[in-house]
Design a protein around this motif. Structure first.
Motif, PDB file in Angstrom:
ATOM      1  N   GLY A 338      44.988  30.141  35.637  1.00 38.76           N
ATOM      2  CA  GLY A 338      43.773  30.905  35.369  1.00 38.76           C
ATOM      3  C   GLY A 338      43.007  31.165  36.644  1.00 38.76           C
ATOM      4  O   GLY A 338      43.581  31.156  37.741  1.00 38.76           O
ATOM      5  N   THR A 339      41.693  31.344  36.529  1.00 42.49           N
ATOM      6  CA  THR A 339      40.874  31.654  37.701  1.00 42.49           C
ATOM      7  C   THR A 339      40.474  30.406  38.485  1.00 42.49           C
ATOM      8  O   THR A 339      39.936  30.522  39.592  1.00 42.49           O
ATOM      9  N   ALA A 416      35.025  40.565  30.107  1.00 36.26           N
ATOM     10  CA  ALA A 416      35.767  39.747  31.070  1.00 36.26           C
ATOM     11  C   ALA A 416      35.574  40.279  32.489  1.00 36.26           C
ATOM     12  O   ALA A 416      35.521  41.493  32.713  1.00 36.26           O
ATOM     13  N   GLU A 420      39.179  37.335  35.797  1.00 36.85           N
ATOM     14  CA  GLU A 420      39.687  36.794  34.529  1.00 36.85           C
ATOM     15  C   GLU A 420      40.728  37.727  33.916  1.00 36.85           C
ATOM     16  O   GLU A 420      41.741  37.274  33.361  1.00 36.85           O
TER      17      GLU A 420
END
Length: 455
Positions: A338-339, A416, A420
């Motif tokens: 993910g981020t 988002a 993301e």
């Protein structure tokens, strides 16, 4: 082998090294993103068109003639690209480079299968696997360093001493090892092959910019597939075909072709998507992205020859099945990114992935070609190399399109952030790749060592 492998490394390095500079080149030459992308698309397209013809060229011309032609094309294309005053000249240089690589890769494999006995081919192909992985993997890292310290031309100039070494070393030491036969090149077969493989590669390469429903994309792919069918029918009816498709009568060869397609589909798309994820979701600089990928690439380079020797000693399933499992584990981890993913986890996952790919790549090719009689080696090599180039082009196009579609959907329908959306898009791509990786695990269970009598 040194002369052949050094030239092959430069060609494969060039395949990915320029990708990191496309943004800069777009500004320098004043062309848009779609146009500059042809520096990558044109390379793939040339390989897709010329590699299928290599099978008959290796039967018509001597090893030395083929080698000198390949290195002269690589060297000439590199110099033209380095001196390019305008974009069109740079593109011509890239196409000439690709033509040299299209001769070098099949020729190197053919030499290996001619001069090494079956019980030593794994080690030799392991070294070739090192070159096939190290070139594309190290390209972005070295190119990023060059762009940070020098101008873009040095991406080309830095490889010229290696090509000069390869040319001189090959002229002095490389003997003629292949059997020359009186074969004629069928013009219609060449035309159908060019339209077929070229059309498919062009269509899928343009899909990222134009969309899969574009008339140009759909038309190119459909015409390409029809031409491939006509090409295959013609080859089966000819007494001396340009590409002998009778290789597909051997079940282990067919199994190997499927596994090679999946491996290259996943590997080349991963080498594009992973840097995109790091730069878009984690906001890393291009050179830092290359450094993150460096440990896995270097470790694979070190272990590739040993993997080849293990293949010779223990057989295909003992090496390839664990390799496919490592690749699947790598994609399980990638799909969770993910981020906020720490850099160390990306490094470790890439090491796992490259160990798996290293165990699969050369070993599958060795076992696939070992399953053929010697007279079909040039055709088998041309078929597998063509499948790999087409798989890579399709993999990159499909996966980049999937990532972009997921990003666009999230940005349009939710709140988002761009980072993301990029992370979600790459996660989707890696999940799809995981499915293919699991299929390869299952296919590897059916592998076995070809009968010694076949050679």
């Amino acid at each position: 082998m040194a002369a052949l492998l050094v030239a092959g490394f430069v060609g494969l390095f060039s395949e990915t090294a320029l990708n990191i500079a496309l943004g800069d080149l777009s500004q320098i030459f004043g062309v848009n993103a779609t146009t500059v992308q042809w520096l990558a698309t044109g390379y793939f397209l040339t390989l897709g068109i010329l590699v299928p013809v290599s099978g008959i060229l290796m039967q018509k011309f001597t090893t030395r003639q083929m080698f000198i032609a390949s290195v002269v094309l690589l060297l000439g294309g590199t110099i033209i690209a380095a001196l390019a005053p305008v974009f069109s000249v740079l593109l011509i240089g890239r196409i000439i480079q690709a033509a040299g690589l299209a001769i070098n890769l099949p020729l190197t494999q053919n030499v290996i299968f001619t001069i090494f006995p079956p019980n030593k081919r794994g080690a030799a192909m392991g070294v070739m696997g090192l070159v096939m992985l190290a070139g594309p993997a190290l390209g972005p890292t070295i190119a990023g360093l060059i762009l940070d310290t020098l101008s873009w031309e040095w991406i080309f100039w830095v490889t010229t001493p290696f090509l000069l070494f390869s040319l001189i070393f090959g002229i002095v030491y490389l003997p003629n090892v292949n059997e020359i036969r009186k074969v004629s090149i069928d013009a219609l077969s060449v035309i159908l092959s060019t339209i077929g493989f070229g059309g498919v590669v062009y269509g899928v390469s343009m899909a990222g910019e134009s969309g899969w429903t574009s008339a140009t994309v759909m038309g190119s792919i459909i015409i390409g597939l029809l031409a491939i069918v006509l090409f295959a029918v013609r080859q089966m009816k000819m007494e001396n075909p340009m590409l002998n498709l009778r290789a597909f009568r051997y079940p282990l060869f067919v199994l190997g072709v499927f596994m090679s397609f999946i491996t290259f589909f996943n590997m080349l798309s991963m080498l594009v998507i992973l840097p995109m994820y790091m730069q878009m979701a984690l906001l890393m600089a291009a050179f830092a992205t290359g450094l993150v990928l460096l440990p896995g690439s270097l470790l694979n380079c070190i272990l590739a020859p040993f993997i080849g020797r293990f293949f010779d000693k223990y057989g295909p399933r003992a090496i390839i099945t664990p390799g496919t499992i490592l690749v699947a584990i790598g994609y399980v981890l990638y799909a969770q990114f993910g981020t906020a993913t720490p850099v160390w986890l990306i490094v470790v996952t890439f090491i796992i992935m490259m160990l798996g790919v290293g165990a699969v790549l050369a070993s599958v090719q060795t076992n696939t070609l070992n399953s053929l009689p010697k007279r079909l080696y040039p055709d088998g090599i041309a078929i597998t190399q063509t499948i790999q180039q087409v798989a890579g082009a399709i993999g990159i196009a499909v996966m980049v399109s999937l990532m972009a579609a997921r990003q666009g959907s999230l940005l349009a329908t939710t709140s988002a952030a761009p980072a993301e959306a990029a992370a979600s898009g790459s996660s989707l791509v890696f999940t799809v790749s995981l499915i293919f990786a699991i299929i390869n695990v299952v296919l590897s269970l059916f592998l076995k060592k070809p009968s010694a009598t076949i050679n």
